[in-house]
Structures are given as C-alpha cells and as structure tokens.
Design an enzyme around this catalytic site. Structure first.
Site, PDB file in Angstrom:
ATOM      1  N   ASP A  51      25.275  61.117  26.059  1.00 59.96           N
ATOM      2  CA  ASP A  51      25.766  60.423  27.243  1.00 59.96           C
ATOM      3  C   ASP A  51      24.628  59.915  28.120  1.00 59.96           C
ATOM      4  O   ASP A  51      23.473  60.303  27.936  1.00 59.96           O
ATOM      5  CB  ASP A  51      26.585  61.400  28.102  1.00 59.96           C
ATOM      6  CG  ASP A  51      27.971  61.596  27.538  1.00 59.96           C
ATOM      7  OD1 ASP A  51      28.477  60.688  26.873  1.00 59.96           O
ATOM      8  OD2 ASP A  51      28.544  62.678  27.776  1.00 59.96           O
ATOM      9  N   ARG A 111      25.570  61.141  19.266  1.00 60.43           N
ATOM     10  CA  ARG A 111      25.522  60.269  20.443  1.00 60.43           C
ATOM     11  C   ARG A 111      25.229  61.144  21.643  1.00 60.43           C
ATOM     12  O   ARG A 111      25.644  62.296  21.689  1.00 60.43           O
ATOM     13  CB  ARG A 111      26.865  59.588  20.649  1.00 60.43           C
ATOM     14  CG  ARG A 111      27.213  58.647  19.534  1.00 60.43           C
ATOM     15  CD  ARG A 111      28.562  58.019  19.814  1.00 60.43           C
ATOM     16  NE  ARG A 111      29.033  57.309  18.634  1.00 60.43           N
ATOM     17  CZ  ARG A 111      30.254  56.802  18.520  1.00 60.43           C
ATOM     18  NH1 ARG A 111      31.105  56.931  19.508  1.00 60.43           N
ATOM     19  NH2 ARG A 111      30.601  56.171  17.427  1.00 60.43           N
ATOM     20  N   TYR A 124      21.403  72.239  21.063  1.00 57.04           N
ATOM     21  CA  TYR A 124      21.161  71.699  22.402  1.00 57.04           C
ATOM     22  C   TYR A 124      20.521  72.767  23.281  1.00 57.04           C
ATOM     23  O   TYR A 124      20.753  73.963  23.095  1.00 57.04           O
ATOM     24  CB  TYR A 124      22.479  71.293  23.080  1.00 57.04           C
ATOM     25  CG  TYR A 124      23.059  69.978  22.606  1.00 57.04           C
ATOM     26  CD1 TYR A 124      22.733  68.785  23.226  1.00 57.04           C
ATOM     27  CD2 TYR A 124      23.960  69.938  21.546  1.00 57.04           C
ATOM     28  CE1 TYR A 124      23.275  67.582  22.803  1.00 57.04           C
ATOM     29  CE2 TYR A 124      24.517  68.738  21.113  1.00 57.04           C
ATOM     30  CZ  TYR A 124      24.173  67.563  21.749  1.00 57.04           C
ATOM     31  OH  TYR A 124      24.705  66.372  21.332  1.00 57.04           O
ATOM     32  N   ARG A 162      28.126  70.577  28.097  1.00 53.34           N
ATOM     33  CA  ARG A 162      28.128  70.496  29.563  1.00 53.34           C
ATOM     34  C   ARG A 162      29.322  71.249  30.155  1.00 53.34           C
ATOM     35  O   ARG A 162      29.224  71.864  31.220  1.00 53.34           O
ATOM     36  CB  ARG A 162      28.134  69.040  30.018  1.00 53.34           C
ATOM     37  CG  ARG A 162      26.803  68.335  29.750  1.00 53.34           C
ATOM     38  CD  ARG A 162      26.904  66.838  29.964  1.00 53.34           C
ATOM     39  NE  ARG A 162      27.392  66.532  31.296  1.00 53.34           N
ATOM     40  CZ  ARG A 162      27.782  65.315  31.682  1.00 53.34           C
ATOM     41  NH1 ARG A 162      27.729  64.307  30.838  1.00 53.34           N
ATOM     42  NH2 ARG A 162      28.213  65.122  32.911  1.00 53.34           N
TER      43      ARG A 162
END
Lengths: 250, 250
Positions: free
Chosen positions: A52, A50, A111, A198
């Site tokens: 954000d 998932r 990522y 993050r």
C-alpha cells in the site's frame, strides 16, 4: 530473453504503493520507466506482493524479462542510476529460470512492523515507525499475538478491498520483540490478506496500551467481522522484509 | 527562574546546524522560538556542542533558564507541540542547579558516524549515513584508528574555521564496529575540534578502501598540517550521541 530476479529496497513515503497508478507515483512505475530507459524495451515488473501507499520494503522480490544482453551487475547499476531521484534501489539482480515467478513461486512472506514506544515525536525515524506514547505491555501483546498464529479465518483483519479468494490463511509467526525503545512485530505466512499485518498490529497496540485484554484478540478473530477490528496501524511502520523461494539446489 | 537540562534529538537535514543563523533555519532558533511561545520569555539555549549543517543528534544536552513555573513533563510536551513541524524533539527535561552549564559542565562527548558499505544507493537511510560502495577493510580501519587515540596535536583533522584555543586534544576512543552492512565509528573525547570526527572518519574511509595504508594515518597526524588530510566525510553520517556530566550524586 532473460528473466531477472531483482531485490528492491524502497522508502514508501512518496509512493501510492507498489502498483502502477494513473493518479500518482508508484514503485512499479518508477522501476518500469527505468528499465525502459535502460533497455529500450517495454518491461513489466512483477512483485512478490503488492504494498500500500507509504509501506516500505527492505527486500522485495521482483521479476522482469529483458531481451538486451546484460550482466546482473550492469542491470542493477543501470537501474539504480536511472531510478534517481526516487528512493528505490536495486540491491541485487540475478538471472532465474523462465518459469520462475516473483509472486506465484513465492513460498512465504515476512513483514516487519516498527512501533516507537515513546512520548517524544519522532525526528530521525519520522515516517519510519508508528509512534505510541503510552508504555506498551509486551507480555500482554505476546499473549494476544499467540491467539492469531495458526490456520484461521482472518475476515476481521482483512480490508474490504481485499481481492483474495478466501479469508482463511495460515499465520506461521507473529513475534513481538523489544529493541531499545522500539517494539518490532515480525509476521510470517505463505501469504497475507490485504491490510492483515497492519490490522493485527493495530489490535496488538490496543492490547499493549491496556485498552484490550489479550483475550479480546481471540474474540475479534472468532467474530469473523471487520466491525470487530479495533485499529488499523498506520502504513508508515510497515516493511516488506523478505520473500522466500525454493532454493535453486532443492 | 529554573535552569532546565533538555535532551534533544533531531534530524539535521533541514538545518544550517545548531547555532542560530540569519540566513537559514537552525536547531537553536527552532528551540528558542518554541520556548518563547510557551513561556512568553526571551529564552537563550546553550548546547553541549555546536553541530554543523546536516549533522544529526541522538541526545544533545541543552540548558535553558525559564521563569514560568512548569513541570519537566509540561515543558517537554509544550516544547514538542510547538517545535512541529521541525524534526526536533525534546526527549527529556529536568531541573538542574543554577550553575550547571550544558557546555562548560560537560566532561565528555560521544559521536557516532554511520557508514553504509554497499553498492546500492540508500533509500530508507538516505541522508542518514555515508554510502561507500567499495568494500571496506575493517581490520585496516581499526589499525589506522589506533594511531589517533590518545593525546595529540590534531591540526591535520581540524577545520580552518575551528575556534578552539589549541589543536591538542585527548581522543579517548575511536572504535570501528561492523553492524550488518554498516560500519559504525564511535568517537569519544572530553571535547573535539571543529570537523575532527568527520576528518578522522574520512581518512578511515580511505584506509578501508585501500587508498591509504593504515600507517598513513600516523603520518597524517604527525604532519600537523590540514593539507595532509585525505578526506572530510559528509555531515549526513554524523550523530552527536551523548554528553557526559558529573552525576548529581558524585
């Protein structure tokens, strides 16, 4: 019924995130709507991870089950035509085994986080990177990143909304690379906690700006306390870069 | 009164182009408005080159004359604060001699043209590149490009709205480079005709797609006839990349 593996690219700006929501546009909703129009079937899409609101994808792996006979080419082209004007594209579509699962078969995720290290506001890369005006100390960031690599309790770097059973994860890679005026952070692990990338990048930013000494990262990790987090970097610099699976020949 | 050399970056999407227009937003208008708010003076901005609607700039050189005493840092920061929310940023500001002129002192211009060679529609790079779905033949494009380099009458590659005195220009460089799934065309010359880069790239695209043989480029050039142009590539792939000046030490 054929199970299809799709590789998706998207601009996260207009979306509430991957997951279908009642209160706003989602990538899953856009994809499922396009698949329904193309096939006349109720299609459910499953993603490797998932993401954000505002997070981008360079190559998200997704699977869908479709009864209508189609080639991969026609499926990708048909979905792309119906996905317009959403900034979502199907880069490839290939049939996979019925028990292949985008999320549960995934062996690793990668990522990319883009930091634009410059004083001037962003224009062409607006919404595509986190702009940090203060010159960043790359070596200090690398030293701090090294504290996070490995098998750790990442409670400090975990959103309060995280649904993972355990805060313990193995971070395989957290590389800090200079690319022109940008700094790219590459993170790789079997899986991540919610907001983990993050949160790690936010603290790397504090280290780069000199607000944290590199060792402060180890202290933050060892605190196992969300309150020890320095900064959560903005969503707009984050890109889901790759989902890894066992090769079909393995 | 101080003459300032500004280096500007912008996203061309929302603009009618560089030049101030009555009927829509322009980069010149946005910059001059910001300079007027910062200084209280009527400021006229001169750019190294005019750009069309939708064309981007990575580093456009501009000069302005300002009476108010300012440091380069304060000028750049002040303009950037006032330029919001326009996607225009001042990357640097430095004082120059009173007779320095962004356009007339310029010894060379460099453009970048980005072609995204892929089937899938663009998402993150929407409005940032020309998407060409058909696989492009890089070698054929290079062979065709070689016909254009040098001192030629570029009438075929010149807009009917071009205000240049002569269609004869010297093209110093037209390089075709593969960068991941993109093809970058680098064009350099002392100056260009209106639409020259887009017209050359459009025809390079036809060559890459196999619709034109590489020699057709030479024939088009020799025709000296706008009617011989195959295709004008879209503005959204074009970036003004650099303006060259005599070094202050020279």
């Amino acid at each position: 019924m054929t199970r299809w593996k799709l590789i998706l690219e998207w601009d996260g700006a207009p979306f509430m995130g991957w997951q279908r929501q009642d209160h706003g546009p989602s990538v899953q909703g856009a994809l499922e709507d396009a698949a329904r129009k193309l096939t006349g079937e109720q299609v459910t899409a499953h993603a490797s991870g998932r993401t954000d609101a505002g997070v981008h994808a360079l190559a998200m792996a997704v699977h869908v089950d479709i009864a209508k006979p189609l080639t991969g080419h026609r499926l990708a082209e048909g979905l792309n035509a119906l996905l317009r004007p959403h900034p979502v594209a199907v880069l490839s579509a290939e049939p996979v085994a019925d028990d292949w699962h985008a999320r549960f078969s995934c062996l690793g995720r990668r990522y990319l986080y883009r930091i634009a290290n410059r004083r001037a506001p962003l224009t062409l890369d607006r919404g595509r990177a986190w702009r940090v005006a203060k010159p960043l100390n790359l070596e200090a960031m690398r030293e701090a990143a090294a504290h996070l690599v490995g098998h750790h309790d990442f409670t400090t770097f975990r959103s309060v909304h995280c649904q993972s059973d355990s805060p313990v994860k193995t971070l395989d890679r957290l590389d800090v690379e200079a690319v022109g005026e940008e700094i790219h952070v590459h993170a790789a692990a079997r899986s991540f906690l919610h907001h983990q990338v993050r949160s790690m990048v936010g603290c790397l930013g504090l280290v780069g700006m000199g607000q944290w000494a590199p060792d402060r990262m180890r202290e933050a990790l060892e605190a196992k306390d969300r309150g020890a987090l320095g900064l959560n970097a903005p969503a707009e610099g984050l890109y889901f870069a790759e989902a890894l699976y066992e090769s079909p020949d393995a």
